[in-house]
Design an enzyme around this catalytic site. Structure first.
Site, PDB file in Angstrom:
ATOM      1  N   TYR A  72     -10.055 -34.145  40.306  1.00  0.00           N
ATOM      2  CA  TYR A  72      -8.475 -34.031  39.905  1.00  0.00           C
ATOM      3  C   TYR A  72      -9.296 -33.534  38.390  1.00  0.00           C
ATOM      4  O   TYR A  72      -7.312 -32.620  37.672  1.00  0.00           O
ATOM      5  CB  TYR A  72      -8.833 -35.695  39.132  1.00  0.00           C
ATOM      6  N   PHE A 124      21.595 -20.446  35.804  1.00  0.00           N
ATOM      7  CA  PHE A 124      20.998 -20.889  37.555  1.00  0.00           C
ATOM      8  C   PHE A 124      21.245 -22.410  37.514  1.00  0.00           C
ATOM      9  O   PHE A 124      21.233 -23.538  35.807  1.00  0.00           O
ATOM     10  CB  PHE A 124      19.538 -20.923  37.602  1.00  0.00           C
ATOM     11  N   THR A 125      21.390 -23.377  38.145  1.00  0.00           N
ATOM     12  CA  THR A 125      21.988 -25.465  37.980  1.00  0.00           C
ATOM     13  C   THR A 125      20.760 -25.495  37.032  1.00  0.00           C
ATOM     14  O   THR A 125      20.857 -26.064  35.750  1.00  0.00           O
ATOM     15  CB  THR A 125      21.576 -26.168  39.187  1.00  0.00           C
ATOM     16  N   ASP A 215      12.174 -15.517  35.584  1.00  0.00           N
ATOM     17  CA  ASP A 215      12.999 -16.543  36.267  1.00  0.00           C
ATOM     18  C   ASP A 215      11.865 -15.975  37.629  1.00  0.00           C
ATOM     19  O   ASP A 215      12.926 -14.912  38.457  1.00  0.00           O
ATOM     20  CB  ASP A 215      14.469 -16.940  36.636  1.00  0.00           C
ATOM     21  N   LYS A 258      10.183 -20.689  46.981  1.00  0.00           N
ATOM     22  CA  LYS A 258      11.264 -19.782  47.428  1.00  0.00           C
ATOM     23  C   LYS A 258      10.262 -18.465  48.321  1.00  0.00           C
ATOM     24  O   LYS A 258      10.288 -19.014  48.834  1.00  0.00           O
ATOM     25  CB  LYS A 258      12.172 -19.183  46.291  1.00  0.00           C
ATOM     26  N   ARG A 382      28.781 -23.727  46.342  1.00  0.00           N
ATOM     27  CA  ARG A 382      28.615 -22.963  44.754  1.00  0.00           C
ATOM     28  C   ARG A 382      29.659 -22.238  43.859  1.00  0.00           C
ATOM     29  O   ARG A 382      30.087 -21.383  44.141  1.00  0.00           O
ATOM     30  CB  ARG A 382      27.206 -22.350  44.645  1.00  0.00           C
ATOM     31  N   PHE A 449      26.353 -31.586  41.479  1.00  0.00           N
ATOM     32  CA  PHE A 449      26.604 -31.183  42.906  1.00  0.00           C
ATOM     33  C   PHE A 449      25.430 -32.119  43.972  1.00  0.00           C
ATOM     34  O   PHE A 449      25.993 -32.122  45.163  1.00  0.00           O
ATOM     35  CB  PHE A 449      26.197 -30.163  42.886  1.00  0.00           C
TER      36      PHE A 449
HETATM   37  C1  LIG Z   1      15.626 -23.049  42.989  1.00  0.00           C
HETATM   38  C2  LIG Z   1      15.672 -22.659  41.379  1.00  0.00           C
HETATM   39  C3  LIG Z   1      15.296 -22.584  40.805  1.00  0.00           C
HETATM   40  C4  LIG Z   1      14.303 -24.143  40.080  1.00  0.00           C
HETATM   41  O1  LIG Z   1      13.239 -24.064  41.325  1.00  0.00           O
HETATM   42  P1  LIG Z   1      12.859 -25.869  41.841  1.00  0.00           P
HETATM   43  O2  LIG Z   1      11.732 -25.645  42.457  1.00  0.00           O
HETATM   44  O3  LIG Z   1      14.221 -26.283  42.848  1.00  0.00           O
HETATM   45  O4  LIG Z   1      12.854 -27.080  40.804  1.00  0.00           O
HETATM   46  C5  LIG Z   1      15.440 -21.915  39.081  1.00  0.00           C
HETATM   47  N1  LIG Z   1      15.701 -20.666  39.554  1.00  0.00           N
HETATM   48  C6  LIG Z   1      16.179 -20.124  40.413  1.00  0.00           C
HETATM   49  C7  LIG Z   1      16.932 -18.711  40.503  1.00  0.00           C
HETATM   50  C8  LIG Z   1      16.015 -21.423  41.599  1.00  0.00           C
HETATM   51  O5  LIG Z   1      16.244 -20.572  42.687  1.00  0.00           O
END
Ligand SMILES: *Cc1c(COP(=O)(O)O)cnc(C)c1O
Length: 465
Positions: A72, A124-125, A215, A258, A382, A449
């Protein structure tokens, strides 16, 4: 002689795919409310919905899973990950989170006060939503070139320094919480920032006492473009460029799903000791203890290995090479796509693809549904559906870009899969008059979306026969 982008790996195990009939797909997309997010994956042939968490892990990463220390507190894998993030990204403090938005949530809560502004190079969303939920107001400071799908500027992700300066002059530096700097800007089409622009942006902000948080989700893909396109960077290895980017900034949020080649995971990384202490305290409330942040020990091990693999030159050369290969085929066939081709996918310009479908009938949503019906290829909208509604007026937002994203998972599909995808898109383009617009049946409040449902604006099919 320049070699092709052939993969620096071979296949050890295969996962079978189901090839469906057109009748099955018509039924499936209707059942899914014409939203590709609501399709069961067993009915999808080539899944280009996202490159998020869909990468194939290497044998080394799979072996790493067996070394999970599921204590843990103080898991061995946490220390390994912390050392890896320090080495490649350079930040002092690591706070793991279950994925990128977990880190965005913590950063937004800690650094934004009600009514403050948060400039960023295109929204970004999830990032924007967390900023708004924390009381912030997002301001787009990306260069104008990013809004034009046909402009071939090599660094369409760049920040416009004049826009940042104007915001500071208008509202005062103390009302700017921080600048949110995205690398390889997703919503602009996977478009990179130049190292020079990143440096100048950070200098400008820092002169006014405004922190810059990266980011870093696709930072390594951005490094590849810097290496290929920016004068003076050709001989720099990717890991060196990555450190140069991170070293200008004050910290980062990261979706490891990613660049870092894992199926789940993310982190917040910070240089400031006090802020890191606050983040370690907050992560316990929302994610888990500060040495696991919602992840299993084995996930952190796979992430540490994935970060090391992500900066290999041959890996990134074939990753981006495959995306460029698909893009080139579509451009040669005259299909309207965002140019230059970005790092993680092809973005079809749905507004130009379907000039007969008005923006109010969501051309990009309709095109992604039609693509699924045609070939079982799953893409993502998008455009206006993703953009949502204005926080103040409640009106639909219509961003300048109305796109369908064909996102390529890393190390998963073959060149022949790219060929099939291109054939289907080109076929649809030649029969574009058969594609029908959509209207809302159900509209969720947040990030609509993901779960929205639609119906065709006329008839009951999105792709007429
Ligand atoms: C995917 C993504 C996020 C969010 O990450 P999650 O792992 O899906 O929560 C933030 N910023 C960018 C540019 C992304 O492509």
């Amino acid at each position: 002689m320049k070699r092709s982008w052939a993969e620096p790996w071979k296949v050890k195990m295969v996962e079978h795919l189901r090839v469906t009939t057109r009748a099955e797909r018509e039924q499936a997309i209707a059942d899914a409310g014409f939203n590709t997010f609501l399709l069961p994956s067993r009915l999808v042939y080539i899944d280009l919905l996202t490159d998020s968490g869909t990468s194939a892990m290497s044998d080394v990463q799979w072996a790493g899973l067996m070394r999970g220390d599921e204590a843990y507190a103080g898991s061995e894998n946490f220390y390994r990950l912390e050392a890896t993030v320090r080495k490649y990204y350079g930040y002092k403090h690591l706070i793991p989170t279950h994925q990128g938005r977990g880190a965005e949530h913590l950063l937004s809560r800690l650094c934004i006060r009600e009514g403050q502004y948060v400039p960023g190079n295109m929204y970004f969303t999830t990032t924007k939503l967390h900023q708004e939920l924390a009381g912030g107001r997002f301001v787009d400071v990306i260069v104008d070139e990013a809004q034009d799908p046909d402009n071939t500027h090599p660094f369409k992700g760049n920040c416009d320094l004049a826009k940042i300066q104007r915001l500071i002059d208008q509202v005062g530096a103390e009302r700017v919480a921080y600048l949110s700097l995205e690398t390889n800007v997703n919503m602009a089409g996977g478009q990179p920032c130049s190292l020079r622009n990143i440096r100048e942006t950070c200098d400008l902000c820092h002169r006014h006492g405004i922190p810059v948080y990266l980011d870093a989700t696709r930072a390594v893909e951005n490094c590849y473009f810097i290496q290929q396109r920016e004068p003076g960077c050709q001989s720099k290895p990717l890991d060196q460029i990555l450190r140069e980017i991170c070293d200008c900034t004050d910290g980062c949020t990261m979706s490891a799903k990613k660049d870092a080649l894992v199926n789940i995971g993310g982190f917040l990384a910070l240089n400031d000791d006090q802020l890191a202490e606050q983040a370690r305290n907050l992560v316990v409330v929302y994610e888990g203890l500060h040495t696991y942040g919602g992840l299993a020990g084995r996930d952190m091990e796979a992430m540490a290995i994935g970060i090391e693999e992500s900066v290999h030159q041959e890996h990134m050369h074939s990753r981006i090479g495959q995306v460029q290969y698909l893009g080139k085929k579509l451009i040669e066939a005259g299909v309207p796509v965002v140019r230059p081709i970005g790092g993680h996918g092809i973005f079809l310009n749905a507004a130009r693809f379907l000039p007969h479908v008005p923006r109010e009938q969501f051309p990009a949503q309709a095109l992604s549904a039609a693509l699924y019906v045609d070939s079982g290829v799953r893409a993502m909208e998008r455009g206006a559906v993703s953009a949502g509604r204005d926080k103040e007026t409640g009106e639909n937002l219509y961003p300048s870009l109305e796109l369908v994203r064909l996102t390529i998972p890393r190390r998963v599909y073959t060149q022949a899969h790219m060929d099939v995808t291109a054939e289907s898109v080109i076929d649809l383009y030649e029969n574009r008059d058969k594609i029908v617009g959509l209207e809302f049946v159900h509209e969720p409040r947040y990030l609509r979306f993901f779960q929205a449902r639609f119906r065709p604006a006329s008839g009951d099919r999105v792709l007429r026969t």
